[in-house]
Motif scaffolding. Sequence first.
Motif, PDB file in Angstrom:
ATOM      1  N   ASP B 420       0.760  -1.515  -0.059  1.00 30.04           N
ATOM      2  CA  ASP B 420      -0.091   0.020  -0.184  1.00 30.04           C
ATOM      3  C   ASP B 420       1.021   1.219   0.082  1.00 30.04           C
ATOM      4  OD1 ASP B 420      -2.441   1.402   0.178  1.00 30.04           O
ATOM      5  OD2 ASP B 420      -1.801   1.933   2.185  1.00 30.04           O
ATOM      6  N   ALA B 421       1.800   1.216   0.839  1.00 33.76           N
ATOM      7  CA  ALA B 421       2.652   2.507   1.088  1.00 33.76           C
ATOM      8  C   ALA B 421       3.287   2.735  -0.573  1.00 33.76           C
ATOM      9  CB  ALA B 421       3.927   2.530   2.040  1.00 33.76           C
ATOM     10  N   ASN B 422       3.754   1.773  -0.986  1.00 33.53           N
ATOM     11  CA  ASN B 422       4.438   1.810  -2.468  1.00 33.53           C
ATOM     12  C   ASN B 422       3.269   2.246  -3.435  1.00 33.53           C
ATOM     13  OD1 ASN B 422       6.948  -0.311  -1.754  1.00 33.53           O
ATOM     14  ND2 ASN B 422       7.200   1.660  -2.372  1.00 33.53           N
ATOM     15  N   VAL B 423       2.320   1.724  -3.298  1.00 36.57           N
ATOM     16  CA  VAL B 423       1.015   1.927  -4.458  1.00 36.57           C
ATOM     17  C   VAL B 423       0.804   3.742  -4.001  1.00 36.57           C
ATOM     18  CG1 VAL B 423      -1.532   1.849  -4.899  1.00 36.57           C
ATOM     19  CG2 VAL B 423       0.154  -0.277  -4.405  1.00 36.57           C
ATOM     20  N   LEU B 424       0.737   4.128  -2.799  1.00 37.87           N
ATOM     21  CA  LEU B 424       0.386   5.320  -2.696  1.00 37.87           C
ATOM     22  C   LEU B 424       1.526   6.418  -3.306  1.00 37.87           C
ATOM     23  CD1 LEU B 424      -0.810   5.260   1.078  1.00 37.87           C
ATOM     24  CD2 LEU B 424      -2.058   6.192  -0.659  1.00 37.87           C
ATOM     25  N   ILE B 425       2.698   6.007  -2.791  1.00 35.81           N
ATOM     26  CA  ILE B 425       3.667   7.005  -3.392  1.00 35.81           C
ATOM     27  C   ILE B 425       3.797   6.776  -5.076  1.00 35.81           C
ATOM     28  CG2 ILE B 425       6.446   6.952  -3.820  1.00 35.81           C
ATOM     29  CD1 ILE B 425       6.388   5.779  -0.735  1.00 35.81           C
ATOM     30  N   PHE B 426       3.686   5.485  -5.562  1.00 36.18           N
ATOM     31  CA  PHE B 426       3.736   5.555  -7.324  1.00 36.18           C
ATOM     32  C   PHE B 426       2.389   6.233  -7.949  1.00 36.18           C
ATOM     33  CE2 PHE B 426       6.536   1.243  -7.060  1.00 36.18           C
ATOM     34  CZ  PHE B 426       7.461   1.862  -6.281  1.00 36.18           C
ATOM     35  N   GLU B 427       1.452   5.977  -7.107  1.00 33.28           N
ATOM     36  CA  GLU B 427       0.218   6.627  -7.808  1.00 33.28           C
ATOM     37  C   GLU B 427       0.278   8.047  -7.664  1.00 33.28           C
ATOM     38  OE1 GLU B 427      -2.683   5.390  -9.154  1.00 33.28           O
ATOM     39  OE2 GLU B 427      -1.148   3.530  -9.304  1.00 33.28           O
ATOM     40  N   ARG B 428       1.232   8.795  -6.825  1.00 34.25           N
ATOM     41  CA  ARG B 428       1.359   9.910  -6.313  1.00 34.25           C
ATOM     42  C   ARG B 428       2.544  10.402  -7.838  1.00 34.25           C
ATOM     43  NH1 ARG B 428      -0.937  14.362  -3.793  1.00 34.25           N
ATOM     44  NH2 ARG B 428      -1.979  13.637  -2.047  1.00 34.25           N
ATOM     45  N   ILE B 429       3.509   9.632  -7.586  1.00 35.31           N
ATOM     46  CA  ILE B 429       4.559   9.940  -8.797  1.00 35.31           C
ATOM     47  C   ILE B 429       3.722  10.074 -10.094  1.00 35.31           C
ATOM     48  CG2 ILE B 429       6.409   9.199  -9.824  1.00 35.31           C
ATOM     49  CD1 ILE B 429       7.478   7.943  -7.274  1.00 35.31           C
ATOM     50  N   ARG B 430       3.018   9.066 -10.477  1.00 35.11           N
ATOM     51  CA  ARG B 430       2.153   9.021 -11.812  1.00 35.11           C
ATOM     52  C   ARG B 430       1.641  10.356 -12.097  1.00 35.11           C
ATOM     53  NH1 ARG B 430      -0.737   3.342 -13.198  1.00 35.11           N
ATOM     54  NH2 ARG B 430       1.058   2.203 -13.684  1.00 35.11           N
ATOM     55  N   PRO B 439      10.978  13.075 -13.916  1.00 33.04           N
ATOM     56  CA  PRO B 439      10.955  11.964 -13.436  1.00 33.04           C
ATOM     57  C   PRO B 439      11.364  12.057 -11.942  1.00 33.04           C
ATOM     58  CG  PRO B 439      11.663  11.168 -15.656  1.00 33.04           C
ATOM     59  CD  PRO B 439      11.277  12.830 -15.461  1.00 33.04           C
ATOM     60  N   LEU B 440      12.519  12.902 -11.889  1.00 32.11           N
ATOM     61  CA  LEU B 440      13.183  13.091 -10.659  1.00 32.11           C
ATOM     62  C   LEU B 440      12.708  14.073  -9.758  1.00 32.11           C
ATOM     63  CD1 LEU B 440      15.810  12.624  -9.193  1.00 32.11           C
ATOM     64  CD2 LEU B 440      16.754  14.888  -9.750  1.00 32.11           C
ATOM     65  N   ASN B 441      11.865  15.031 -10.303  1.00 33.06           N
ATOM     66  CA  ASN B 441      11.042  15.946  -9.516  1.00 33.06           C
ATOM     67  C   ASN B 441       9.648  15.128  -9.014  1.00 33.06           C
ATOM     68  OD1 ASN B 441      12.455  18.099  -9.522  1.00 33.06           O
ATOM     69  ND2 ASN B 441      11.527  19.081 -11.560  1.00 33.06           N
ATOM     70  N   ALA B 442       9.099  14.431  -9.954  1.00 34.32           N
ATOM     71  CA  ALA B 442       7.867  13.576  -9.810  1.00 34.32           C
ATOM     72  C   ALA B 442       8.061  12.780  -8.653  1.00 34.32           C
ATOM     73  CB  ALA B 442       7.367  12.941 -10.896  1.00 34.32           C
ATOM     74  N   ILE B 443       9.347  11.987  -8.535  1.00 35.23           N
ATOM     75  CA  ILE B 443       9.764  11.124  -7.304  1.00 35.23           C
ATOM     76  C   ILE B 443       9.831  11.662  -5.933  1.00 35.23           C
ATOM     77  CG2 ILE B 443      11.386   9.525  -6.388  1.00 35.23           C
ATOM     78  CD1 ILE B 443      12.062   8.761  -9.189  1.00 35.23           C
ATOM     79  N   GLU B 444      10.383  12.857  -6.113  1.00 35.65           N
ATOM     80  CA  GLU B 444      10.447  13.559  -4.744  1.00 35.65           C
ATOM     81  C   GLU B 444       9.263  14.043  -4.253  1.00 35.65           C
ATOM     82  OE1 GLU B 444      13.868  16.251  -5.109  1.00 35.65           O
ATOM     83  OE2 GLU B 444      14.802  14.360  -4.928  1.00 35.65           O
ATOM     84  N   ALA B 445       8.532  14.519  -5.306  1.00 33.48           N
ATOM     85  CA  ALA B 445       7.033  15.354  -4.793  1.00 33.48           C
ATOM     86  C   ALA B 445       6.217  14.093  -4.283  1.00 33.48           C
ATOM     87  CB  ALA B 445       6.273  15.974  -5.987  1.00 33.48           C
ATOM     88  N   GLY B 446       6.365  12.814  -4.997  1.00 35.13           N
ATOM     89  CA  GLY B 446       5.490  11.670  -4.761  1.00 35.13           C
ATOM     90  C   GLY B 446       5.831  11.317  -3.287  1.00 35.13           C
ATOM     91  N   TYR B 447       7.005  11.123  -3.071  1.00 28.75           N
ATOM     92  CA  TYR B 447       7.539  10.602  -1.719  1.00 28.75           C
ATOM     93  C   TYR B 447       6.892  11.625  -0.392  1.00 28.75           C
ATOM     94  CZ  TYR B 447       9.957   6.680  -2.817  1.00 28.75           C
ATOM     95  OH  TYR B 447      10.305   5.268  -3.125  1.00 28.75           O
ATOM     96  N   GLU B 448       7.088  12.835  -1.015  1.00 28.03           N
ATOM     97  CA  GLU B 448       6.851  13.931   0.047  1.00 28.03           C
ATOM     98  C   GLU B 448       5.369  13.943   0.397  1.00 28.03           C
ATOM     99  OE1 GLU B 448       7.281  18.490   0.045  1.00 28.03           O
ATOM    100  OE2 GLU B 448       9.027  17.597  -0.771  1.00 28.03           O
TER     101      GLU B 448
END
Lengths: 297, 516
Positions: B420-430, B439-448
Amino acid sequence: MVELIKSNVNIDFLGKSKFFFGISAALVMLSLFLIFTKGFNYGIDFAGGTVVQVKFENTPDLDKLRNSFKDLNLGEMVIQTFGEPNDILIRVEKTSAGLKETANAIQTKIKEVSGEQKIVIERVEQVGPQVGGQLKNKAIMATIYSLIGILIYVSLRFEFIFSVGAVLALFHDVIITLGIFSLLGKEITLPIVAAVLTIVGYSLNDTIVVFDRIRERIKNSAGKLNLYEVMNKSINETLSRTILTSGTTLLAVLALYLFGGEVINGFSFALLIGIVVGTYSSIGVASALVYKIKKTK
Amino acid sequence: MKYKFRWATIAAIVIAALIMMFPLKEKIKLGLDLQGGMHVVLGVETEKAVDGKLDTIVTQLKKELKNADIKYSFAQKTKDGKIKLGFQETALTDKARDLITKNYPYLVDSSLSNDPEILVFSLDQKEYDKVKDYAVEQAVQVIRNRIDQFGVSEPVIQRQGKNEILVQLPGITDPDRAIDLIGKTAQLRFHIVDENVSTQDAINGNLPFDDVLLYSKEYDKVTGKLQQEVPYVLKREAVLTGEYLTDAEVRISSQFNEPYVLIKFDSAGSKLFDQITAENVNKRLAIVLDNNVYSAPVIRERISGGEAQISGNFTMDEAKDLAIVLRAGSLPAPVVVLENRTVGPSLGFDSITKGVKAAVIGFIAVMIFILFYYRVSGVIANIALLLNFVLILGVMSAFGATLTLPGIAGIILTIGMSVDANVLIFERIREELRIGRTPLNAIEAGYEKAMSTILDANITTLIAALVLFQFGTGPIKGFAVTLSIGILSSMFTAIFVTRTIFMTFFGGKDTKNLSI
């Protein structure tokens, strides 16, 4: 990119709240009706009694077995197969005889009936009436405590109204799950209570994700969107996550239900129902409840 | 390499978990439901201990009154738990009252003032509670002694609540024998057989006040059925009790090649036994254990030396168990079984096999699904999932937590939920990628952005798990433990580990395409 839910999905969930509320109200009413009229098939954990599981070498004749147990005078008795045809479960309601005497009587009888065949007593579970009552109280208290704990946490992190919506949705999930257990006459045991509490945690998990998004949207779009739009957008945006996570959990629990064996069957069944009902309530009911409460205020 | 510190942390934690885990068979304790064993809750009938205490006091009182030359007409325990004494003269009553209040400070005078020849005493509340409490404590001790001599590895014998005792015996193969051994009160008494009363009269109800009717019961060794009952009329008062025992051991009789139990008395007991046998030559002495007559041999001659035999058509196991209970001492009060859960070893083994099978299938299904859905990022999530599994086992080993069948279910559930945690993060990144971020910004924003959601969602589940732990017993506690550990460790793997992998993968540069 593989997508289960299209990213531009925009379903008017709140607009359909009448429909969802209708279904939910009907299900809850039906469940309550069943619970109060039909009641539960309490397992020995709560009702007290004795369960003996025996593995026979050859498949025994159940009717013959039932007849030979009649002269033990142990009162209400159920004899059935448990998973395999040569696995026999004997359940005796609480009797006036002590637990030790009851177990001894059953085991002696089984040895007598089995004759030459090899038998293995796989499991004996006995709960006296006092203990059953204690366990029941504990289970009820545990459910209440966890709901209170959740109510406090959610009100601290969100507005109080959100926690009301969340907890109402939880009651909804628990009642429907119990209703299905009552309908199917499935046994309520201690592990089932554990499953129900897990459902409480799990279903809330889904709801919180949606609430979190609503809170974030309210903060970011001050004034631009009204609450109705914010909520709908939030549910839609988290929809693919909700479905995905429920999907993976469902996959895992399904494996448990299908391959985990008979002993844990009821437990995994409760989880299965709970996950489906919990996912539905997170999408269709919880936010709509909050919206309704906010509007009437 | 840029993220040395992060990788070092991950490596340290994983290695620590692996060291903790192995050898897995020894490190992970299996619950009774998985390895087989029994869980018994016994209730101590503490009222009976109070009863016994009153009996002792009455016997003592009689002796003391006799010594002080105070004649009484009767001294007995009443049905409502009091001691009642009757005297011929008021003067004697007063003397007796003085003696009792002086020597028995815990007896409360509750005599009725309108009957000067009768004294009534009862135990004060403090003594009453003390006797009850002591009975449970002593029962725990006695049961522990018995189990020790019986030989069970890692037994749990614990007082639970006011008058309950929890006994857990892992891996036991003969639960019936164990329960008999634990539950036997083992009160040994010697009574002289009253030959003046015919057993037939006694059965018909013509039993003198100072006699009792008891039976010798013989069971069939194969079926366990009661074969015959032989009635005995015995003098009510025991001439000797098990209190004076110092030892009991199994011997084989040379005559019949059958096992019997040889008991030895302490010096006081030896003296008593010597005296009793001298006084009762040619009478029968019944050996009674828990109101069951074992044998009633005729006393041929005076027996000194302080040894006696208990024979009674025993099997070897029966004789051994009898010796154990006699050595370990009698329970101060009878116990009743309140709860008994016994799982045979084969069912336990079956449960593990099925549980592990379900876990593996669930695991693989979830991993395939994630891989299909998130592609390269799915590989990263799956690595986190595997590490999470290792961590759960490692933490469980480190804390000596017990794995139960619901515990395995907890792990399976965690597998489903921990993505779930990964799904939450990955969906945010998407989402971030969709609005045009690199991609780099998306990853950072996704995690945050996913962070607070992950925390909220997990803490609520944790609340439910903690409540389960608090109220649950045995297997359910096991479920709560694995669920809690799973939630915590999944936060580490799904957030910290996956992020580290992403960071290393991109190395701070924003060039590659993101497969998510």
